[in-house]
Write a protein that holds these residues in place. Structure first.
Motif, PDB file in Angstrom:
ATOM      1  N   PRO A  13      47.140  26.198 -11.457  1.00 28.98           N
ATOM      2  CA  PRO A  13      48.478  25.733 -11.786  1.00 28.98           C
ATOM      3  C   PRO A  13      49.390  25.696 -10.569  1.00 28.98           C
ATOM      4  O   PRO A  13      50.199  24.790 -10.408  1.00 28.98           O
ATOM      5  CB  PRO A  13      48.968  26.746 -12.817  1.00 28.98           C
ATOM      6  N   LEU A  14      49.240  26.709  -9.665  1.00 29.03           N
ATOM      7  CA  LEU A  14      50.077  26.746  -8.479  1.00 29.03           C
ATOM      8  C   LEU A  14      49.792  25.546  -7.576  1.00 29.03           C
ATOM      9  O   LEU A  14      50.683  24.942  -7.002  1.00 29.03           O
ATOM     10  CB  LEU A  14      49.844  28.046  -7.704  1.00 29.03           C
ATOM     11  N   LYS A  15      48.507  25.210  -7.469  1.00 26.29           N
ATOM     12  CA  LYS A  15      48.106  24.070  -6.640  1.00 26.29           C
ATOM     13  C   LYS A  15      48.685  22.772  -7.187  1.00 26.29           C
ATOM     14  O   LYS A  15      49.194  21.929  -6.453  1.00 26.29           O
ATOM     15  CB  LYS A  15      46.580  24.000  -6.589  1.00 26.29           C
ATOM     16  N   LYS A  16      48.632  22.633  -8.524  1.00 24.13           N
ATOM     17  CA  LYS A  16      49.166  21.420  -9.141  1.00 24.13           C
ATOM     18  C   LYS A  16      50.674  21.349  -8.978  1.00 24.13           C
ATOM     19  O   LYS A  16      51.261  20.302  -8.761  1.00 24.13           O
ATOM     20  CB  LYS A  16      48.786  21.380 -10.625  1.00 24.13           C
ATOM     21  N   ALA A  17      51.333  22.507  -9.090  1.00 22.69           N
ATOM     22  CA  ALA A  17      52.784  22.530  -8.975  1.00 22.69           C
ATOM     23  C   ALA A  17      53.231  22.165  -7.568  1.00 22.69           C
ATOM     24  O   ALA A  17      54.309  21.634  -7.354  1.00 22.69           O
ATOM     25  CB  ALA A  17      53.305  23.922  -9.344  1.00 22.69           C
ATOM     26  N   ALA A  18      52.360  22.458  -6.585  1.00 24.42           N
ATOM     27  CA  ALA A  18      52.715  22.182  -5.198  1.00 24.42           C
ATOM     28  C   ALA A  18      52.591  20.699  -4.854  1.00 24.42           C
ATOM     29  O   ALA A  18      53.152  20.244  -3.866  1.00 24.42           O
ATOM     30  CB  ALA A  18      51.821  22.990  -4.266  1.00 24.42           C
ATOM     31  N   GLU A  19      51.838  19.943  -5.658  1.00 23.30           N
ATOM     32  CA  GLU A  19      51.665  18.522  -5.376  1.00 23.30           C
ATOM     33  C   GLU A  19      52.952  17.769  -5.687  1.00 23.30           C
ATOM     34  O   GLU A  19      53.541  17.924  -6.757  1.00 23.30           O
ATOM     35  CB  GLU A  19      50.523  17.957  -6.225  1.00 23.30           C
ATOM     36  N   PRO A  20      53.449  16.952  -4.750  1.00 25.34           N
ATOM     37  CA  PRO A  20      54.675  16.200  -5.016  1.00 25.34           C
ATOM     38  C   PRO A  20      54.447  15.158  -6.102  1.00 25.34           C
ATOM     39  O   PRO A  20      53.353  14.603  -6.222  1.00 25.34           O
ATOM     40  CB  PRO A  20      54.974  15.533  -3.661  1.00 25.34           C
ATOM     41  N   PRO A  21      55.447  14.875  -6.908  1.00 30.93           N
ATOM     42  CA  PRO A  21      55.298  13.851  -7.950  1.00 30.93           C
ATOM     43  C   PRO A  21      55.139  12.477  -7.314  1.00 30.93           C
ATOM     44  O   PRO A  21      55.624  12.239  -6.201  1.00 30.93           O
ATOM     45  CB  PRO A  21      56.618  13.947  -8.727  1.00 30.93           C
ATOM     46  N   PRO A  22      54.444  11.571  -7.974  1.00 32.78           N
ATOM     47  CA  PRO A  22      54.275  10.227  -7.411  1.00 32.78           C
ATOM     48  C   PRO A  22      55.617   9.516  -7.293  1.00 32.78           C
ATOM     49  O   PRO A  22      56.571   9.819  -8.006  1.00 32.78           O
ATOM     50  CB  PRO A  22      53.345   9.527  -8.416  1.00 32.78           C
ATOM     51  N   TYR A  23      55.673   8.562  -6.383  1.00 33.78           N
ATOM     52  CA  TYR A  23      56.907   7.826  -6.120  1.00 33.78           C
ATOM     53  C   TYR A  23      57.392   7.137  -7.391  1.00 33.78           C
ATOM     54  O   TYR A  23      56.646   6.441  -8.075  1.00 33.78           O
ATOM     55  CB  TYR A  23      56.651   6.795  -5.008  1.00 33.78           C
ATOM     56  N   ARG A  24      58.660   7.310  -7.692  1.00 32.55           N
ATOM     57  CA  ARG A  24      59.221   6.856  -8.972  1.00 32.55           C
ATOM     58  C   ARG A  24      59.114   5.341  -9.151  1.00 32.55           C
ATOM     59  O   ARG A  24      58.778   4.848 -10.231  1.00 32.55           O
ATOM     60  CB  ARG A  24      60.693   7.290  -9.057  1.00 32.55           C
ATOM     61  N   TRP A  25      59.410   4.580  -8.106  1.00 33.42           N
ATOM     62  CA  TRP A  25      59.481   3.126  -8.227  1.00 33.42           C
ATOM     63  C   TRP A  25      58.210   2.456  -7.706  1.00 33.42           C
ATOM     64  O   TRP A  25      58.250   1.331  -7.211  1.00 33.42           O
ATOM     65  CB  TRP A  25      60.685   2.593  -7.438  1.00 33.42           C
ATOM     66  N   ARG A  26      57.080   3.141  -7.839  1.00 34.87           N
ATOM     67  CA  ARG A  26      55.852   2.632  -7.206  1.00 34.87           C
ATOM     68  C   ARG A  26      55.405   1.288  -7.768  1.00 34.87           C
ATOM     69  O   ARG A  26      54.914   0.440  -7.023  1.00 34.87           O
ATOM     70  CB  ARG A  26      54.731   3.668  -7.302  1.00 34.87           C
ATOM     71  N   TRP A  27      55.549   1.077  -9.066  1.00 32.28           N
ATOM     72  CA  TRP A  27      55.081  -0.190  -9.626  1.00 32.28           C
ATOM     73  C   TRP A  27      56.002  -1.339  -9.242  1.00 32.28           C
ATOM     74  O   TRP A  27      55.546  -2.468  -8.996  1.00 32.28           O
ATOM     75  CB  TRP A  27      54.951  -0.081 -11.148  1.00 32.28           C
ATOM     76  N   ALA A  28      57.303  -1.083  -9.176  1.00 33.31           N
ATOM     77  CA  ALA A  28      58.237  -2.108  -8.689  1.00 33.31           C
ATOM     78  C   ALA A  28      57.963  -2.406  -7.221  1.00 33.31           C
ATOM     79  O   ALA A  28      58.014  -3.564  -6.783  1.00 33.31           O
ATOM     80  CB  ALA A  28      59.682  -1.640  -8.879  1.00 33.31           C
ATOM     81  N   ALA A  29      57.656  -1.345  -6.453  1.00 35.11           N
ATOM     82  CA  ALA A  29      57.331  -1.538  -5.044  1.00 35.11           C
ATOM     83  C   ALA A  29      56.047  -2.357  -4.883  1.00 35.11           C
ATOM     84  O   ALA A  29      55.952  -3.210  -3.989  1.00 35.11           O
ATOM     85  CB  ALA A  29      57.181  -0.186  -4.351  1.00 35.11           C
ATOM     86  N   LEU A  30      55.071  -2.117  -5.752  1.00 33.66           N
ATOM     87  CA  LEU A  30      53.831  -2.894  -5.708  1.00 33.66           C
ATOM     88  C   LEU A  30      54.115  -4.371  -5.965  1.00 33.66           C
ATOM     89  O   LEU A  30      53.518  -5.250  -5.333  1.00 33.66           O
ATOM     90  CB  LEU A  30      52.833  -2.355  -6.737  1.00 33.66           C
ATOM     91  N   ALA A  31      55.045  -4.648  -6.881  1.00 26.89           N
ATOM     92  CA  ALA A  31      55.419  -6.039  -7.159  1.00 26.89           C
ATOM     93  C   ALA A  31      55.994  -6.709  -5.914  1.00 26.89           C
ATOM     94  O   ALA A  31      55.739  -7.895  -5.656  1.00 26.89           O
ATOM     95  CB  ALA A  31      56.424  -6.089  -8.301  1.00 26.89           C
ATOM     96  N   VAL A  32      56.750  -5.957  -5.115  1.00 28.72           N
ATOM     97  CA  VAL A  32      57.310  -6.500  -3.878  1.00 28.72           C
ATOM     98  C   VAL A  32      56.185  -6.835  -2.895  1.00 28.72           C
ATOM     99  O   VAL A  32      56.183  -7.899  -2.272  1.00 28.72           O
ATOM    100  CB  VAL A  32      58.291  -5.497  -3.241  1.00 28.72           C
ATOM    101  N   VAL A  33      55.232  -5.903  -2.757  1.00 30.55           N
ATOM    102  CA  VAL A  33      54.098  -6.131  -1.858  1.00 30.55           C
ATOM    103  C   VAL A  33      53.316  -7.367  -2.296  1.00 30.55           C
ATOM    104  O   VAL A  33      52.928  -8.207  -1.466  1.00 30.55           O
ATOM    105  CB  VAL A  33      53.179  -4.895  -1.826  1.00 30.55           C
ATOM    106  N   LEU A  34      53.083  -7.503  -3.594  1.00 29.26           N
ATOM    107  CA  LEU A  34      52.340  -8.662  -4.107  1.00 29.26           C
ATOM    108  C   LEU A  34      53.114  -9.964  -3.895  1.00 29.26           C
ATOM    109  O   LEU A  34      52.514 -11.019  -3.662  1.00 29.26           O
ATOM    110  CB  LEU A  34      52.031  -8.464  -5.597  1.00 29.26           C
ATOM    111  N   LEU A  35      54.448  -9.885  -3.965  1.00 28.59           N
ATOM    112  CA  LEU A  35      55.266 -11.070  -3.718  1.00 28.59           C
ATOM    113  C   LEU A  35      55.066 -11.560  -2.286  1.00 28.59           C
ATOM    114  O   LEU A  35      54.977 -12.772  -2.038  1.00 28.59           O
ATOM    115  CB  LEU A  35      56.738 -10.751  -3.969  1.00 28.59           C
ATOM    116  N   GLY A  36      54.982 -10.624  -1.344  1.00 30.60           N
ATOM    117  CA  GLY A  36      54.692 -11.005   0.034  1.00 30.60           C
ATOM    118  C   GLY A  36      53.335 -11.674   0.157  1.00 30.60           C
ATOM    119  O   GLY A  36      53.176 -12.664   0.886  1.00 30.60           O
TER     120      GLY A  36
END
Length: 485
Positions: free
Chosen positions: A8-31
């Motif tokens: 549990p401690l190891k999992k708690a130490a992992e940072p949460p994934p980037y909040r806007w990752r799917w919107a950011a992926l859409a930007v990359v795909l637009l390029g």
């Protein structure tokens, strides 16, 4: 007890994934979409552009070659710029510059200005595109990584199918009297959206240990590429003077000088553009040869077939684009089939080469047997087979080549192979476009049908050469440390 608490401690130490990752992926795909559209539109629009702006037949070749050559020489440096100065910053700068280049294309009043604007597009595209990979790896957790990269296939497939059709429709529709200019001006809203969404949703990231820029290496690689492509395009119009052959010979010498410089820089502890140890690996050198020949054949085939349908058969731009739909759909299907038979590794790639060669022979027979009376429907079977083979080849291509290089060499190898893809595109447009116009002019009356047939025989020969060089590649994509050795 220890295990139960540490997990549990190891999992708690992992940072949460980037909040806007799917919107950011859409930007990359637009390029990616903007690049895919602009890489192909001049194959469709070339004859129309030349009719309006004037210039020689080589203008049609330069519209594609200028874009792919400038992108080829800028791609590896573009990735390093993101590592050093920040990937979001460089993506936004690249998207803004690409949009400006598109505006310049749409406003160009001469062939020279239009070709120059295409160079601007290619250079800024080379800054924009490499940033997406690094950001995706940082934004997404491992369990979502496959889904994120999995979206590239459908988006690229739709762009491949829809891009030429969109270009043909825009030219025929002639919105506001813009004609062919709209195929570039449509990038203005797309580019503006990429810039604004990039500033809003993309995370800022950079490499903790970025490699330094290798400016002399870039200049040498650029010079070698120009010395090769320029005489291939312009030599024919000047009746193949001595300087054309001297430039091509000088290109080989500059490539050798580039290799020597990179090795010297590596020995001195610097950061070479290409890791010299790669050239001692059969998989990589085989990949260079295979990629250069195949992508030359592919891009040359696409250009010449569009020239044949428009100049030889008199099709409109939209009609010519619609004829290519079976080719595009076949390529999408080939990608899907390749995933299902991926366990066969290199055999899938080589099978794809033979299938594509069979399809090109089918196109050749259709042209020669039906003559000037050929209909679009008669091309459906052969173009579909050609696209199917192309998809089977391209799907495993990069994974198989990277299986033969060490982990620490993967970044340099991947960037170099992507650049070779673009360089092959420029060489193919220059070489096969020149063969097409040369053969057409050789007859008493321009024979574009016969010229297309000659080029297709050359394409078949290039594909068979690709089949042979592919034996240098690893048998399987990387699955473990010994894959491909």
């Amino acid at each position: 007890m220890t295990t139960g608490v540490s997990e549990p401690l190891k999992k708690a130490a992992e940072p949460p994934p980037y909040r806007w990752r799917w919107a950011a992926l859409a930007v990359v795909l637009l390029g990616e979409v903007m690049d895919l559209l602009d890489a192909m539109v001049t194959n469709i629009a070339g004859p129309t552009i030349r009719n309006e702006l004037g210039g020689s037949e080589s203008v049609i070749q330069w519209l594609g070659a200028a874009y792919t050559l400038s992108m080829a020489v800028g791609l590896i440096t573009g990735g390093r710029l993101g590592d050093i100065f920040g990937r979001r910053r460089m993506f936004v700068i690249g998207a803004a510059g690409f949009t400006l280049g598109s505006l310049l294309c749409g406003l160009a009043q001469s062939p020279e200005l239009l070709v120059g604007a295409r160079v601007v597009q290619g250079l800024f595209g080379a800054i924009m595109l490499p940033q997406g990979l690094g950001m995706i790896k940082e934004m997404f957790p491992p369990k979502e990584m496959g889904a994120a990269f999995g979206l590239f296939g459908p988006v690229m497939g739709l762009s491949t199918v829809g891009g030429p059709i969109l270009a043909g429709w825009l030219i025929d529709a002639d919105f506001f009297g813009t004609g062919w200019r709209m195929i570039f001006l449509i990038n203005l809203p797309l580019g503006l959206a990429a810039v604004l969404m990039g500033l809003r949703f993309l995370p800022e990231s950079r490499s903790p240990h970025p490699l330094k820029l290798d400016v002399p290496g870039v200049l040498l690689a650029s010079l070698a590429g120009v010395l090769l492509v320029f005489p291939l395009v312009q030599g024919r119009e000047n009746d193949w003077p001595v300087w054309a052959f001297l430039m091509m010979g000088a290109s080989a010498l500059v490539f050798v000088l580039f290799g020597w410089f990179e090795a010297r820089k590596n020995r001195a502890g610097g950061d070479p553009l290409v890791v010299p140890s790669l050239f001692r690996k059969r998989a990589f050198t085989g990949g260079l040869a295979t990629g250069l020949v195949f992508f030359s054949a592919m891009s040359g085939f696409a250009l010449v077939f569009n020239l044949y349908t428009q100049i030889g058969l008199g099709y409109s731009t939209l009609h010519a684009a619609l004829v290519m739909i079976p080719w595009s759909l076949g390529m999408v299907a080939g990608f899907g089939v390749a995933q299902a038979v991926a366990r066969f590794g290199r055999k899938v790639l080589q099978g794809g080469i033979l299938v594509m060669a069979l399809g090109v022979v089918g196109v050749l027979l259709t042209i020669t047997q039906a003559g000037a009376g050929v209909t679009a429907w008669q091309f459906v079977p052969s173009l579909a087979v050609t696209g199917l083979g192309m998809g089977l080849l391209m799907a495993p291509f990069f994974d198989i080549i990277l299986a033969g290089v060490e982990q620490h060499e993967t970044g340099s190898a991947s960037g170099t192979m992507t650049a070779i893809q673009q360089l092959g595109g420029a060489v193919g447009v220059a070489l096969l476009g020149t063969v097409f116009f040369d053969q057409a002019a050789a007859a008493l009356k321009p024979d574009f049908i016969g010229a297309a047939g000659t080029v297709l025989w050359v394409v078949v020969g290039m594909l068979l050469l690709t089949f042979v060089t592919a034996f240098l590649l690893p048998k399987q994509a990387r699955e473990g440390e010994n894959a491909g050795h």
